[in-house]
Design a protein around this motif. Sequence first.
Motif, PDB file in Angstrom:
ATOM      1  N   GLU A   1       0.817  -1.210   0.000  1.00 61.76           N
ATOM      2  CA  GLU A   1       0.000   0.000   0.000  1.00 61.76           C
ATOM      3  C   GLU A   1       0.848   1.255   0.000  1.00 61.76           C
ATOM      4  O   GLU A   1       0.321   2.376   0.023  1.00 61.76           O
ATOM      5  N   SER A   2       2.167   1.080  -0.057  1.00 62.98           N
ATOM      6  CA  SER A   2       3.068   2.234  -0.108  1.00 62.98           C
ATOM      7  C   SER A   2       2.780   3.052  -1.363  1.00 62.98           C
ATOM      8  O   SER A   2       2.709   2.492  -2.461  1.00 62.98           O
ATOM      9  N   PRO A   3       2.592   4.351  -1.233  1.00 62.19           N
ATOM     10  CA  PRO A   3       2.213   5.160  -2.405  1.00 62.19           C
ATOM     11  C   PRO A   3       3.326   5.194  -3.446  1.00 62.19           C
ATOM     12  O   PRO A   3       4.513   5.121  -3.133  1.00 62.19           O
ATOM     13  N   LEU A   4       2.913   5.298  -4.694  1.00 61.87           N
ATOM     14  CA  LEU A   4       3.853   5.382  -5.800  1.00 61.87           C
ATOM     15  C   LEU A   4       4.322   6.817  -5.972  1.00 61.87           C
ATOM     16  O   LEU A   4       3.549   7.764  -5.863  1.00 61.87           O
ATOM     17  N   SER A   5       5.627   6.962  -6.256  1.00 58.43           N
ATOM     18  CA  SER A   5       6.190   8.259  -6.599  1.00 58.43           C
ATOM     19  C   SER A   5       6.634   8.180  -8.056  1.00 58.43           C
ATOM     20  O   SER A   5       7.737   7.730  -8.359  1.00 58.43           O
ATOM     21  N   MET A   6       5.730   8.563  -8.969  1.00 58.38           N
ATOM     22  CA  MET A   6       5.983   8.413 -10.398  1.00 58.38           C
ATOM     23  C   MET A   6       5.655   9.708 -11.134  1.00 58.38           C
ATOM     24  O   MET A   6       4.820  10.494 -10.689  1.00 58.38           O
ATOM     25  N   LEU A   7       6.298   9.893 -12.283  1.00 61.76           N
ATOM     26  CA  LEU A   7       5.993  11.016 -13.150  1.00 61.76           C
ATOM     27  C   LEU A   7       4.869  10.685 -14.121  1.00 61.76           C
ATOM     28  O   LEU A   7       4.419  11.556 -14.857  1.00 61.76           O
ATOM     29  N   SER A   8       4.436   9.426 -14.140  1.00 60.20           N
ATOM     30  CA  SER A   8       3.316   8.991 -14.966  1.00 60.20           C
ATOM     31  C   SER A   8       2.109   8.725 -14.083  1.00 60.20           C
ATOM     32  O   SER A   8       2.255   8.386 -12.904  1.00 60.20           O
TER      33      SER A   8
ATOM     34  N   ASP B   1       0.538  10.247 -20.874  1.00 57.75           N
ATOM     35  CA  ASP B   1       1.656   9.598 -20.196  1.00 57.75           C
ATOM     36  C   ASP B   1       2.710   9.123 -21.184  1.00 57.75           C
ATOM     37  O   ASP B   1       3.921   9.266 -20.954  1.00 57.75           O
ATOM     38  N   MET B   2       2.265   8.531 -22.296  1.00 58.64           N
ATOM     39  CA  MET B   2       3.214   8.040 -23.289  1.00 58.64           C
ATOM     40  C   MET B   2       3.995   9.190 -23.910  1.00 58.64           C
ATOM     41  O   MET B   2       5.232   9.154 -23.990  1.00 58.64           O
ATOM     42  N   VAL B   3       3.312  10.232 -24.313  1.00 52.99           N
ATOM     43  CA  VAL B   3       3.971  11.385 -24.930  1.00 52.99           C
ATOM     44  C   VAL B   3       4.874  12.092 -23.919  1.00 52.99           C
ATOM     45  O   VAL B   3       5.990  12.523 -24.249  1.00 52.99           O
TER      46      VAL B   3
ATOM     47  N   SER C   1       3.434   3.964 -29.910  1.00 53.31           N
ATOM     48  CA  SER C   1       4.578   3.759 -29.027  1.00 53.31           C
ATOM     49  C   SER C   1       5.820   4.447 -29.564  1.00 53.31           C
ATOM     50  O   SER C   1       5.839   4.948 -30.695  1.00 53.31           O
ATOM     51  N   TYR C   2       6.853   4.448 -28.731  1.00 52.18           N
ATOM     52  CA  TYR C   2       8.194   4.843 -29.142  1.00 52.18           C
ATOM     53  C   TYR C   2       9.169   3.873 -28.490  1.00 52.18           C
ATOM     54  O   TYR C   2       8.818   3.105 -27.583  1.00 52.18           O
ATOM     55  N   TYR C   3      10.423   3.895 -28.953  1.00 45.99           N
ATOM     56  CA  TYR C   3      11.462   3.016 -28.429  1.00 45.99           C
ATOM     57  C   TYR C   3      12.672   3.846 -28.008  1.00 45.99           C
ATOM     58  O   TYR C   3      13.215   4.608 -28.813  1.00 45.99           O
TER      59      TYR C   3
ATOM     60  N   GLY D   1       4.218   2.073 -24.793  1.00 48.92           N
ATOM     61  CA  GLY D   1       3.106   2.104 -25.737  1.00 48.92           C
ATOM     62  C   GLY D   1       1.807   2.525 -25.085  1.00 48.92           C
ATOM     63  O   GLY D   1       1.702   2.674 -23.858  1.00 48.92           O
ATOM     64  N   TRP D   2       0.808   2.701 -25.923  1.00 48.54           N
ATOM     65  CA  TRP D   2      -0.517   3.096 -25.447  1.00 48.54           C
ATOM     66  C   TRP D   2      -1.589   2.514 -26.353  1.00 48.54           C
ATOM     67  O   TRP D   2      -1.479   2.524 -27.575  1.00 48.54           O
TER      68      TRP D   2
END
Length: 337
Positions: A133-140, A231-233, A260-262, A274-275
């Motif tokens: 349950e630890s919160p996520l620290s993400m840029l997405s 999020d993908m962009v 998507s991109y690579y 991808g999305w």
Amino acid sequence: MSGFERPDVFGDVHLGYVVIETQKFAEWRRFGADAIGLHVDDVDNSSMRFRLDDHESRFLLQNGPAEDVVATGWEVDSHETFDEILRRAAERGLPAVEGSAEDAQLRGVERLWRLPGPKGIGQELFTRAVTTESPLSMLSSGFVTGEAGMGHVAITSREPETLHAYYGTLFDARLSDWIDEAISGVKLKIRFLRLNERHHSVAVANVRTVKIDPIRTRVQHLNIQAATLEDMVGSYERVKATGFDMALSVGQHTNDRELSYYAMTPSGFEWEVGWNPIVVTPELEATWEPTTYQGISIWGHTPVGQTVVDKLAQFKNAVRNGRAPEITVPELSGAAR
């Protein structure tokens, strides 16, 4: 059930985690957190984990010289399916080894077993992921996991039929489709294998007419699925802003329609974000027929920054790889049932 009938495990196996061996922890931290936008946890001096969701670990990075993927972890829905897969391995003489409690803890899983895999990529099975349950620290904002697993792995091979047989025999993989592609005069055949509702959990590419492998690493790329187009962009822009190399620009695939991109990882294989790919729903599954597509992209996926030096490096890799036999799993190299 007659003595000749076997349970079908299709739909009960999902890509759960990936193990990467590297000595470039600082670069991987920047790549994972600052570029792709993942949550990072330091475990100890020799290991680090990336999270995408409530699973304790989706990517385990461990200290070592390979600079490559060394194992893929497959989540199995039930103990009955788990036992069936181990039975198939044992029936064919494929050795299975139970993982230690320490290894299971590092991966954040329960009931861990290991099997030898194609190209030396260990195949690890587990029945339940440990969640937190630890919160996520993400840029997405998030990533798509769930019933489809967390993404896919793409592999180049000189012996593609043996990989198809491996995943078909153990996991009842189904062929989604093929792509024929020509890149810089080299003709490729790519087969896409699905284990569940995700269009493919494993992609296998080979050079047609000649047995060469131009890729140094065991995997060609890993894929994760962004929750939103933004999020993908956003991650695409961060990869460029943080100075990591881009392999292919944003584009859309012909077969699964994923945008998507690579990007190039610090270890030298590619990472696809991808999305919105096609989901093979039960309704689609009932009538699905494999199709051959010409070219990997409807639009985009333009090579970025490739030079003559890059092409020469690929040629050298192909020559070097051709000198030694590819690691296969003879017990499962026959036709899939």
